[in-house]
Enzyme design. Structure first.
Site, mmCIF file in Angstrom:
data_model
loop_
_atom_site.group_PDB
_atom_site.id
_atom_site.type_symbol
_atom_site.label_atom_id
_atom_site.label_comp_id
_atom_site.label_asym_id
_atom_site.label_seq_id
_atom_site.Cartn_x
_atom_site.Cartn_y
_atom_site.Cartn_z
ATOM 1 N N TYR A 147 -37.436 47.176 18.925
ATOM 2 C CA TYR A 147 -37.442 47.815 20.423
ATOM 3 C C TYR A 147 -37.974 46.571 21.374
ATOM 4 C CZ TYR A 147 -40.007 50.337 24.245
ATOM 5 O OH TYR A 147 -40.230 50.587 25.537
ATOM 6 N N LYS A 207 -36.148 45.176 24.807
ATOM 7 C CA LYS A 207 -37.043 45.054 26.089
ATOM 8 C C LYS A 207 -37.006 43.788 26.705
ATOM 9 C CE LYS A 207 -37.144 49.457 26.731
ATOM 10 N NZ LYS A 207 -36.767 50.160 27.699
HETATM 11 N N1 LIG Z 1 -43.817 55.688 27.692
HETATM 12 C C1 LIG Z 1 -44.375 54.374 27.659
HETATM 13 O O1 LIG Z 1 -45.537 54.201 27.236
HETATM 14 C C2 LIG Z 1 -43.366 53.239 27.970
HETATM 15 C C3 LIG Z 1 -43.823 52.073 27.914
HETATM 16 C C4 LIG Z 1 -43.233 50.930 28.264
HETATM 17 C C5 LIG Z 1 -41.709 51.112 28.546
HETATM 18 N N2 LIG Z 1 -41.141 52.481 28.489
HETATM 19 C C6 LIG Z 1 -39.839 52.719 28.683
HETATM 20 O O2 LIG Z 1 -39.602 53.436 30.037
HETATM 21 C C7 LIG Z 1 -38.596 54.128 29.854
HETATM 22 C C8 LIG Z 1 -38.629 55.785 29.761
HETATM 23 O O3 LIG Z 1 -39.503 56.090 28.674
HETATM 24 P P1 LIG Z 1 -40.404 57.455 28.519
HETATM 25 O O4 LIG Z 1 -41.549 57.052 27.756
HETATM 26 O O5 LIG Z 1 -40.000 58.441 29.583
HETATM 27 O O6 LIG Z 1 -39.279 58.133 27.201
HETATM 28 P P2 LIG Z 1 -38.886 59.396 26.800
HETATM 29 O O7 LIG Z 1 -40.127 60.399 27.336
HETATM 30 O O8 LIG Z 1 -38.677 59.446 25.391
HETATM 31 O O9 LIG Z 1 -37.520 59.928 27.578
HETATM 32 C C9 LIG Z 1 -36.660 58.859 27.428
HETATM 33 C C10 LIG Z 1 -35.255 59.735 28.218
HETATM 34 O O10 LIG Z 1 -34.171 58.874 27.906
HETATM 35 C C11 LIG Z 1 -33.089 59.832 27.067
HETATM 36 N N3 LIG Z 1 -32.399 59.302 26.172
HETATM 37 C C12 LIG Z 1 -32.850 58.551 25.057
HETATM 38 N N4 LIG Z 1 -31.758 58.359 24.376
HETATM 39 C C13 LIG Z 1 -30.445 58.883 24.812
HETATM 40 C C14 LIG Z 1 -29.058 58.798 24.517
HETATM 41 N N5 LIG Z 1 -28.609 58.293 23.371
HETATM 42 N N6 LIG Z 1 -28.471 59.283 25.482
HETATM 43 C C15 LIG Z 1 -28.897 59.860 26.785
HETATM 44 N N7 LIG Z 1 -30.022 59.817 27.121
HETATM 45 C C16 LIG Z 1 -30.907 59.389 26.239
HETATM 46 C C17 LIG Z 1 -34.043 61.084 26.867
HETATM 47 O O11 LIG Z 1 -33.290 62.126 26.712
HETATM 48 P P3 LIG Z 1 -33.805 63.323 25.746
HETATM 49 O O12 LIG Z 1 -34.798 64.072 26.548
HETATM 50 O O13 LIG Z 1 -32.653 64.371 25.656
HETATM 51 O O14 LIG Z 1 -34.362 62.915 24.630
HETATM 52 C C18 LIG Z 1 -35.138 61.014 28.081
HETATM 53 O O15 LIG Z 1 -34.563 61.666 29.068
HETATM 54 C C19 LIG Z 1 -37.779 53.799 28.475
HETATM 55 O O16 LIG Z 1 -36.836 53.065 28.677
HETATM 56 C C20 LIG Z 1 -38.789 53.231 27.794
HETATM 57 O O17 LIG Z 1 -38.686 52.288 27.013
HETATM 58 C C21 LIG Z 1 -41.932 53.397 28.362
#
Ligand SMILES: NC(=O)c1ccc[n+]([C@@H]2O[C@H](COP(=O)([O-])OP(=O)(O)OC[C@H]3O[C@@H](n4cnc5c(N)ncnc54)[C@H](OP(=O)(O)O)[C@@H]3O)[C@@H](O)[C@H]2O)c1
Length: 244
Positions: free
Chosen positions: A140, A144
Site C-alpha cells: 500500500y 501511495k
Molecule cells: N481512511 C484513511 O484513514 C485513509 C488514510 C490515508 C489515505 N486514505 C486514502 O483515501 C482514499 C479513500 O479511502 P477511504 O478510507 O474512504 O476508503 P473506503 O472507505 O474503503 O472507500 C474506498 C472507495 O473506493 C472504492 N473502490 C475500492 N476498490 C475499487 C475497485 N476495484 N473498483 C471501484 N471502486 C473501488 C470503494 O468501493 P466499495 O464501496 O464498493 O468498496 C469505496 O467507494 C483511498 O485512496 C485511501 O488510500 C485513506
C-alpha cells in the site's frame, strides 16, 4: 459551478466528498465498482448526481468508463479517491486507474490524487512490479508513493494549464481506516474539495494535509524517478500521457 468526477464515491471519503460538492452546487459524477453498488449512492443520484460504473481492478472496464465519460458533458476536475489497502489489485486500483483517467479524460484541468502519510514507508522503485493485478508485488505504501510521484509529474508536464495535487487525508474512520481512526473526518475530505473547485486555490504540484502543503518523501521529489514512472505507465498501459 464545476463538473467533477470522484472515483470510489460509494463509501468513506469519496462519498463524503461527493455529498459536499453536491451541497455546494457543483455537478458531480459518482463512481461505483458494480451495478450492485449503485444502491449506495441512490440518495446522491436523487439529488442530481450522475453515475459511472467500473471495477478499477479491470483495465478494460476503466477504458470503457473513460469512453463513456468523454461522450458526456466535459469534466472539469477529477478526484482520484478510490483505493485499496491490500491485495493484487493494489497497483491497478491505486495507480493504473488514476493514470488512465488522467491520460484520457483530457478536458479536466484539475486532478486531485489521494495519497497517504504511509507513502513515506514506500519504495521509490519500479523493479519487479506486476501492473496487471495478477500478483501482489507492491505494498500500500509503495502505491501511495507512486501516485504522489505521478501527481507531481502531471503538475510538471501539464503546467500551467492543468493543476495536479496529492493529498494525505489523515487517518480517518472509514471502511479502510477502521472505526477507531483518530483524525477529523471532515478535515479528511475538505482539502480535496478545495483543490478541485476553489477558484482562489490555483496551486499545482503540492502534497497536502489538512489544508496545508507538506514536503513529501524524496522519491516523490525526484524528477528522474517521476519521468521513469511516466514511461513505465505509458509502456504497461499502451496509453501515453499527452505532452501538453
Ligand atoms: N481512511 C484513511 O484513514 C485513509 C488514510 C490515508 C489515505 N486514505 C486514502 O483515501 C482514499 C479513500 O479511502 P477511504 O478510507 O474512504 O476508503 P473506503 O472507505 O474503503 O472507500 C474506498 C472507495 O473506493 C472504492 N473502490 C475500492 N476498490 C475499487 C475497485 N476495484 N473498483 C471501484 N471502486 C473501488 C470503494 O468501493 P466499495 O464501496 O464498493 O468498496 C469505496 O467507494 C483511498 O485512496 C485511501 O488510500 C485513506
Amino acid at each position: 459551478m464545476a463538473r467533477i468526477l470522484i472515483s470510489g464515491s460509494t463509501d468513506g471519503l469519496g462519498r463524503a466528498t461527493a455529498e459536499a460538492l453536491l451541497e455546494q452546487g457543483h455537478e458531480v459524477i459518482v463512481h461505483a465498482r458494480s451495478p450492485g453498488r449503485v444502491d449506495a449512492v441512490a440518495e446522491l443520484l436523487g439529488r442530481g448526481a450522475d453515475v459511472v460504473i467500473a471495477d478499477l481492478a479491470d483495465r478494460e472496464a476503466v477504458l470503457d468508463a473513460t469512453r463513456e465519460l468523454n461522450d458526456g458533458a466535459a469534466i472539469d476536475a477529477v478526484i482520484h479517491n478510490a483505493g485499496v489497502l491490500s491485495g493484487p489489485s493494489l497497483l491497478p486500483v491505486n495507480v493504473v486507474a488514476p493514470y488512465l483517467f488522467t491520460a484520457l479524460l483530457t478536458t479536466a484541468t484539475r486532478h486531485v490524487y489521494l495519497s497517504s502519510s504511509m507513502h513515506r514507508g514506500g519504495r521509490a522503485t519500479l523493479d519487479g512490479l506486476d501492473w496487471t493485478g495478477e500478483a501482489e508485488t507492491a505494498s500500500y505504501s509503495d502505491t501511495k508513493l507512486l501516485v504522489a510521484a505521478f501527481s507531481a509529474a502531471v503538475a510538471e508536464r501539464w503546467a500551467p494549464r492543468v493543476l495536479a495535487n496529492s493529498v494525505d487525508p489523515g487517518w480517518v474512520a472509514t471502511k479502510m481506516g477502521g472505526a477507531g481512526a483518530p483524525d477529523d473526518f471532515d478535515l479528511g475530505h475538505e482539502t480535496q474539495e478545495r483543490l478541485a473547485v476553489d477558484p482562489d486555490l490555483q496551486v499545482s504540484g503540492g502534497y497536502w494535509h489538512h489544508g496545508a502543503q507538506r514536503q513529501p518523501a524524496s522519491g516523490v521529489r525526484d524528477p528522474e524517478f517521476r519521468e521513469r514512472l511516466l514511461e513505465e505507465l505509458a509502456s504497461v498501459t499502451g496509453v501515453p500521457l499527452p505532452k501538453h
